[in-house]
Design a protein around this motif. Sequence first.
Motif, mmCIF file in Angstrom:
data_model
loop_
_atom_site.group_PDB
_atom_site.id
_atom_site.type_symbol
_atom_site.label_atom_id
_atom_site.label_comp_id
_atom_site.label_asym_id
_atom_site.label_seq_id
_atom_site.Cartn_x
_atom_site.Cartn_y
_atom_site.Cartn_z
ATOM 1 N N GLY A 23 0.922 -1.235 0.149
ATOM 2 C CA GLY A 23 0.085 -0.081 0.130
ATOM 3 C C GLY A 23 0.843 1.293 0.076
ATOM 4 O O GLY A 23 1.617 1.371 -0.840
ATOM 5 N N GLU A 84 -0.587 3.659 -4.611
ATOM 6 C CA GLU A 84 -1.214 2.412 -4.440
ATOM 7 C C GLU A 84 -2.508 2.379 -3.482
ATOM 8 O O GLU A 84 -2.387 3.408 -2.831
ATOM 9 N N HIS A 86 -4.381 2.088 -0.156
ATOM 10 C CA HIS A 86 -4.035 2.041 1.158
ATOM 11 C C HIS A 86 -4.807 0.971 1.861
ATOM 12 O O HIS A 86 -6.050 0.739 1.932
ATOM 13 N N PHE A 87 -3.996 0.148 2.404
ATOM 14 C CA PHE A 87 -4.545 -0.850 3.338
ATOM 15 C C PHE A 87 -4.718 -0.767 4.807
ATOM 16 O O PHE A 87 -4.968 -1.794 5.613
ATOM 17 N N GLU A 91 -1.230 -2.809 6.283
ATOM 18 C CA GLU A 91 -0.162 -2.319 5.640
ATOM 19 C C GLU A 91 0.963 -3.058 6.372
ATOM 20 O O GLU A 91 1.097 -3.208 7.559
ATOM 21 N N ARG A 110 -11.129 -0.755 -1.261
ATOM 22 C CA ARG A 110 -11.113 0.306 -2.088
ATOM 23 C C ARG A 110 -12.601 0.541 -2.621
ATOM 24 O O ARG A 110 -13.072 1.667 -2.642
#
Length: 154
Positions: A23, A84, A86-87, A91, A110
């Motif tokens: 991410g 990218e 974002h988790f 992450e 997302r």
Amino acid sequence: MTLTLTLVRHGQTYLNARRLLQGWSDSPLTRTGRAGVRVTAAHLAEHTFTGAYSSPSGRAIATATEILRHHDDLRLRTDKDLRELHFGQYERRPEHELDALAPGTSSCPRCSTAATPACPVASPAPSTWTACARRSTGSSRRTRTGTCSWSGTA
């Protein structure tokens, strides 16, 4: 007028090699990643480009910089909107942890917000959230050299 976009995913990073969600977290390119970027740069050396854009992540800038060594006339422009996915809390965690939350789902983090009711990249439905994330970032559409080109009418 025809517009041709050439998309290049960054080279392999240390987090990619360990199958950790990356991410917005940054990680340097591995030796394998740098070698792949050099192959891609050589492949693209004879192509003519009118612009070069990258996310501000170190891995993306390192990849773009190597490619632009063959294109002295271009200046790299960064845009945070090219980052990218974002988790969040996932992450730098193993990919399987995110996949375990909803195995077999056709949506991804997302795309599961009220602002985005349907995943634009989930058809056909990917088997996991990380597969959806990979598809939405273009990494599942790589050619042997890691590039993806698209042409269309602008």
